[in-house]
Design a protein around this motif. Structure first.
Motif, PDB file in Angstrom:
ATOM      1  N   THR A  91      -8.870   0.189   3.589  1.00 17.33           N
ATOM      2  CA  THR A  91      -8.601   0.661   2.147  1.00 17.33           C
ATOM      3  C   THR A  91      -8.804  -0.811   1.495  1.00 17.33           C
ATOM      4  OG1 THR A  91      -6.801   1.859   2.849  1.00 17.33           O
ATOM      5  CG2 THR A  91      -6.220   1.074   0.643  1.00 17.33           C
ATOM      6  N   LYS A 125     -11.509   2.960  -0.634  1.00 14.35           N
ATOM      7  CA  LYS A 125     -12.022   3.309   0.897  1.00 14.35           C
ATOM      8  C   LYS A 125     -13.647   2.394   0.807  1.00 14.35           C
ATOM      9  CE  LYS A 125      -8.518   5.457   2.249  1.00 14.35           C
ATOM     10  NZ  LYS A 125      -7.206   4.405   2.501  1.00 14.35           N
ATOM     11  N   GLN A 145       0.848   3.626  -2.979  1.00 19.70           N
ATOM     12  CA  GLN A 145       0.414   5.074  -2.810  1.00 19.70           C
ATOM     13  C   GLN A 145       1.619   6.341  -3.154  1.00 19.70           C
ATOM     14  OE1 GLN A 145      -0.813   4.750   1.411  1.00 19.70           O
ATOM     15  NE2 GLN A 145      -2.829   4.329   0.190  1.00 19.70           N
ATOM     16  N   VAL A 186       0.849  -1.261  -0.190  1.00 22.65           N
ATOM     17  CA  VAL A 186       0.182   0.035   0.213  1.00 22.65           C
ATOM     18  C   VAL A 186       1.100   1.131   0.067  1.00 22.65           C
ATOM     19  CG1 VAL A 186      -2.023   1.513   1.302  1.00 22.65           C
ATOM     20  CG2 VAL A 186      -1.529  -1.384   1.082  1.00 22.65           C
TER      21      VAL A 186
END
Length: 192
Positions: A132, A126, A118, A114
């Motif tokens: 997430t 979400k 990101q 993640v």
């Protein structure tokens, strides 16, 4: 004979220096593996150091007794040089693992996945309760994306029992002023 001279301290090989550099995603590879904790996917991302590195200065390093040490001038102060020699160099990431359907209490296994993606601008959806929802990142999602990458040595032991090292990208974070490049601009992918 000419007046040409060679000074190892000044003209020698410019060793790579650990640090954070501007770069673009230049390659993408993924493999599905059956591991002792179940099915996992590993993502290997390659980065190409951006031309903006020309604006950076770093502390010059040199090899002394097989050890990389900062160069100092006659007054004992660090010697700073342009990081332009890093432009265009390619570095592979450490493996970024996605554990599909982790066991109860082992969702932490996907934290690096993640955070890494990101950092490359991937926005994961979400759920209603704020969790997430992980989607599998694809090449088109990130190729050419700008990032600030932390480059350092990763150490390993080879089959002969000797300790070796390789330069790797450990983290990627958003490069706010960086511009996305087309796949053609980051060149051909280098095999892993």
């Amino acid at each position: 004979m000419s007046d040409t001279v060679y000074d190892e301290k000044k003209d020698g090989v410019m060793p790579i220096v650990a640090g954070v550099y501007p770069a673009h995603v230049a390659g993408f590879e993924t493999k599905k593996l059956d591991t002792k904790i179940g099915e996992q996917k590993v993502f290997n991302i390659s980065f190409q150091v951006a031309e903006e590195v020309n604006k950076m200065t770093i502390i010059k390093h040199e090899w002394i007794d097989e050890e990389l040490v900062p160069s100092v001038d006659g007054d004992g102060k660090d010697v700073k040089i342009s990081a332009s020699f890093m432009k265009g160099k390619r570095f592979n990431s450490r493996g970024i693992w996605l554990t599909e359907n982790p066991a109860e209490g082992e969702g932490w296994r996907n934290r690096t996945y993640v955070e890494f993606f990101q950092g490359l601008g991937v926005e994961f959806p979400k759920t209603k309760d704020g969790k997430t929802k992980l989607a599998e990142v694809e090449e088109d999602d990130i190729i050419g994306q700008p990032a600030l990458v932390k480059i350092n040595k990763e150490f390993y032991t080879n089959k002969e029992g000797e300790e070796r090292s390789v330069w790797k990208v450990f983290t990627a974070s958003q490069w706010q002023d960086g511009e996305k490049l087309s796949p053609e601009e980051v060149g051909d992918d280098v095999p892993f």
